[in-house]
Write an enzyme that holds these catalytic residues in place. Structure first.
Site, PDB file in Angstrom:
ATOM      1  N   THR A   1      -5.233   3.881  -2.694  1.00  0.00           N
ATOM      2  CA  THR A   1      -6.550   4.463  -2.881  1.00  0.00           C
ATOM      3  C   THR A   1      -6.430   5.785  -3.625  1.00  0.00           C
ATOM      4  OG1 THR A   1      -7.298   3.430  -0.856  1.00  0.00           O
ATOM      5  CG2 THR A   1      -8.555   5.329  -1.614  1.00  0.00           C
TER       6      THR A   1
ATOM      7  N   ASP B   1       0.885  -1.159   0.000  1.00  0.00           N
ATOM      8  CA  ASP B   1       0.000   0.000   0.000  1.00  0.00           C
ATOM      9  C   ASP B   1       0.922   1.207   0.000  1.00  0.00           C
ATOM     10  OD1 ASP B   1      -1.316   1.806   2.687  1.00  0.00           O
ATOM     11  OD2 ASP B   1      -2.211   1.804   0.694  1.00  0.00           O
TER      12      ASP B   1
ATOM     13  N   GLU C   1     -14.863  10.323  -0.636  1.00  0.00           N
ATOM     14  CA  GLU C   1     -15.734   9.640   0.329  1.00  0.00           C
ATOM     15  C   GLU C   1     -15.575  10.250   1.723  1.00  0.00           C
ATOM     16  OE1 GLU C   1     -14.832   7.072  -3.134  1.00  0.00           O
ATOM     17  OE2 GLU C   1     -13.620   8.286  -1.781  1.00  0.00           O
TER      18      GLU C   1
ATOM     19  N   ASN D   1      -0.637  10.910  -8.021  1.00  0.00           N
ATOM     20  CA  ASN D   1      -0.116  11.152  -6.667  1.00  0.00           C
ATOM     21  C   ASN D   1       0.942  10.121  -6.286  1.00  0.00           C
ATOM     22  OD1 ASN D   1      -1.673  13.392  -6.201  1.00  0.00           O
ATOM     23  ND2 ASN D   1      -3.267  12.312  -5.057  1.00  0.00           N
TER      24      ASN D   1
ATOM     25  N   ASP E   1      -0.043   5.155   0.766  1.00  0.00           N
ATOM     26  CA  ASP E   1      -0.261   6.166   1.799  1.00  0.00           C
ATOM     27  C   ASP E   1      -0.192   5.553   3.198  1.00  0.00           C
ATOM     28  OD1 ASP E   1      -2.390   7.533  -0.556  1.00  0.00           O
ATOM     29  OD2 ASP E   1      -0.748   8.664   0.347  1.00  0.00           O
TER      30      ASP E   1
ATOM     31  N   LYS F   1      -7.899  19.786  -3.931  1.00  0.00           N
ATOM     32  CA  LYS F   1      -7.057  19.088  -2.942  1.00  0.00           C
ATOM     33  C   LYS F   1      -5.949  18.287  -3.641  1.00  0.00           C
ATOM     34  CE  LYS F   1      -5.865  15.284  -0.658  1.00  0.00           C
ATOM     35  NZ  LYS F   1      -5.522  13.924  -1.068  1.00  0.00           N
TER      36      LYS F   1
ATOM     37  N   ASP G   1      -1.038  -0.199   6.143  1.00  0.00           N
ATOM     38  CA  ASP G   1      -1.056   0.559   7.394  1.00  0.00           C
ATOM     39  C   ASP G   1      -2.454   0.741   7.958  1.00  0.00           C
ATOM     40  OD1 ASP G   1      -1.810   3.927   6.908  1.00  0.00           O
ATOM     41  OD2 ASP G   1      -1.827   2.428   5.303  1.00  0.00           O
TER      42      ASP G   1
ATOM     43  N   HIS H   1     -12.259  18.062  -4.239  1.00  0.00           N
ATOM     44  CA  HIS H   1     -11.211  17.041  -4.295  1.00  0.00           C
ATOM     45  C   HIS H   1     -10.218  17.302  -5.421  1.00  0.00           C
ATOM     46  CE1 HIS H   1      -9.364  12.955  -4.570  1.00  0.00           C
ATOM     47  NE2 HIS H   1      -9.300  13.199  -3.283  1.00  0.00           N
ATOM     48  N   ARG H   2     -10.678  17.903  -6.517  1.00  0.00           N
ATOM     49  CA  ARG H   2      -9.738  18.267  -7.594  1.00  0.00           C
ATOM     50  C   ARG H   2      -8.729  19.307  -7.083  1.00  0.00           C
ATOM     51  NH1 ARG H   2     -14.159  17.654 -10.874  1.00  0.00           N
ATOM     52  NH2 ARG H   2     -14.802  19.850 -10.756  1.00  0.00           N
TER      53      ARG H   2
HETATM   54  C1  XBP Z   1      -5.339   6.305   1.749  1.00  0.00           C
HETATM   55  C2  XBP Z   1      -6.597   7.029   1.532  1.00  0.00           C
HETATM   56  C3  XBP Z   1      -6.544   8.176   0.627  1.00  0.00           C
HETATM   57  C4  XBP Z   1      -5.742   9.307   1.148  1.00  0.00           C
HETATM   58  C5  XBP Z   1      -6.150  10.576   0.445  1.00  0.00           C
HETATM   59  O1  XBP Z   1      -5.670   4.988   1.776  1.00  0.00           O
HETATM   60  O2  XBP Z   1      -7.626   6.656   2.027  1.00  0.00           O
HETATM   61  O3  XBP Z   1      -7.820   8.576   0.472  1.00  0.00           O
HETATM   62  O4  XBP Z   1      -5.970   9.471   2.516  1.00  0.00           O
HETATM   63  O5  XBP Z   1      -5.937  10.454  -0.927  1.00  0.00           O
HETATM   64  P1  XBP Z   1      -4.681   3.828   1.375  1.00  0.00           P
HETATM   65  P2  XBP Z   1      -7.071  10.896  -1.981  1.00  0.00           P
HETATM   66  O6  XBP Z   1      -3.431   4.077   2.125  1.00  0.00           O
HETATM   67  O7  XBP Z   1      -5.397   2.619   1.856  1.00  0.00           O
HETATM   68  O8  XBP Z   1      -4.452   3.812  -0.062  1.00  0.00           O
HETATM   69  O9  XBP Z   1      -7.595  12.214  -1.500  1.00  0.00           O
HETATM   70  O10 XBP Z   1      -6.332  10.970  -3.256  1.00  0.00           O
HETATM   71  O11 XBP Z   1      -8.123   9.833  -1.955  1.00  0.00           O
HETATM   72 MG    MG Z   2      -2.523   3.282   3.630  1.00  0.00          MG
END
Ligand code: XBP
Ligand code: MG
Length: 256
Positions: free
Chosen positions: A122, A9, A54, A127, A11, A84, A182, A81-82
């Site tokens: 996600t 994963d 979401e 990114n 993030d 962000k 995580d 979100h765009r």
């Molecule tokens: C990470 C997320 C993402 C980020 C924000 O989840 O849930 O939504 O927090 O990124 P994971 P976006 O680590 O499970 O991938 O705003 O691009 O969604």
């Molecule tokens: Mg994660």
């Protein structure tokens, strides 16, 4: 069933990006002239919802405002979100997210052992690529067999879609994969996909429920920062190496 792929994963697992995401959300709210500002404590709670759009929608639904105003704000979510995502991309391209200990070492060990190494997130592909280029300087994008993001599947974590897509792109069976995650949603997604899941909770997800994981470690450990003696004894090594990942996978397959 032999181990064929190690899937990370992104993030919170590869790098501590959630603080940068939080700052990008708040900067977007400011730019959109919205009165919201997510504190660190609030964001820990909001992170239980996977996906930026979401998460914003979840937040709006809990605001103490009228239904018509909620509908108006929910209609703004794609635009928010765009903004962000643009801000996050700028921040992350500046190398603002520290890579977690042991990640690069384990990626290299996996490749040296002939395993596929993949990234699944996600967040959007752009990114992920910005993070890899900015923070994993020695790990070229080409070093990953597959990079997959939620904008390529129908349902986000805890649904298994993302991990099933990675397995199909790698042309391996889900049972031949181990996932490093995580978040609790991420672990549930990996398990729902039939994969072995190793949880490495971050400071943002430490309070989540990781009981579904096959192994939970607060870090992968690394030279100069080995795991604590108790964890190292139970693992049989001062850090999580590819040998321990292979052994965990074999045990999980025998138990299945
Ligand atoms: C990470 C997320 C993402 C980020 C924000 O989840 O849930 O939504 O927090 O990124 P994971 P976006 O680590 O499970 O991938 O705003 O691009 O969604
Ligand atoms: Mg994660």
């Amino acid at each position: 069933m032999t181990l064929r792929a190690l899937i990370f994963d992104v993030d919170g697992t590869v790098a501590d990006t959630e603080e940068v995401h939080r700052q990008a959300f708040n900067a977007a709210f400011l730019e959109m002239e919205l009165w919201w500002n997510w504190s660190a404590g609030e964001y820990i709670e909001l992170l239980k919802v996977s996906g930026g759009p979401e998460r914003i929608t979840h937040y709006i639904a809990r605001l103490k405002i009228g239904q018509s105003e909620k509908e108006r704000l929910t209609g703004l979510v794609p635009a928010i979100h765009r903004v962000k995502t643009r801000i996050y991309y700028e921040l992350i391209s500046g190398g603002r997210a520290p890579v977690r200990r042991g990640v690069v070492r384990l990626m290299r060990e996996a490749r040296a052992a002939g395993l596929e190494v993949a990234l699944a997130a996600t967040s959007s592909t752009s990114n992920i690529e910005a993070l890899v280029s900015a923070s994993l300087e020695h790990e070229a994008l080409g070093g990953f067999s597959v990079i997959t993001s939620a904008d390529q599947v129908a349902a986000k974590k805890p649904a298994p879609d993302l991990y099933l897509r990675v397995a199909s792109q790698l042309r391996v069976s889900p049972e031949d994969c181990v996932v490093i995650e995580d978040s609790a949603n991420g672990v549930l997604a990996a398990k729902a996909a039939g994969m072995v899941a190793i949880a490495t909770p971050s400071r943002w997800t430490a309070t989540q429920d990781f009981s579904a994981a096959d192994l939970t470690l607060y870090s992968l450990g690394d030279a100069g920062e080995p795991l604590d003696p108790v964890t190292a004894r139970s693992l049989g090594a001062p850090e999580l190496g590819i040998a321990q990942v292979v052994a965990l996978h074999a045990r999980a397959m025998q138990a299945a």
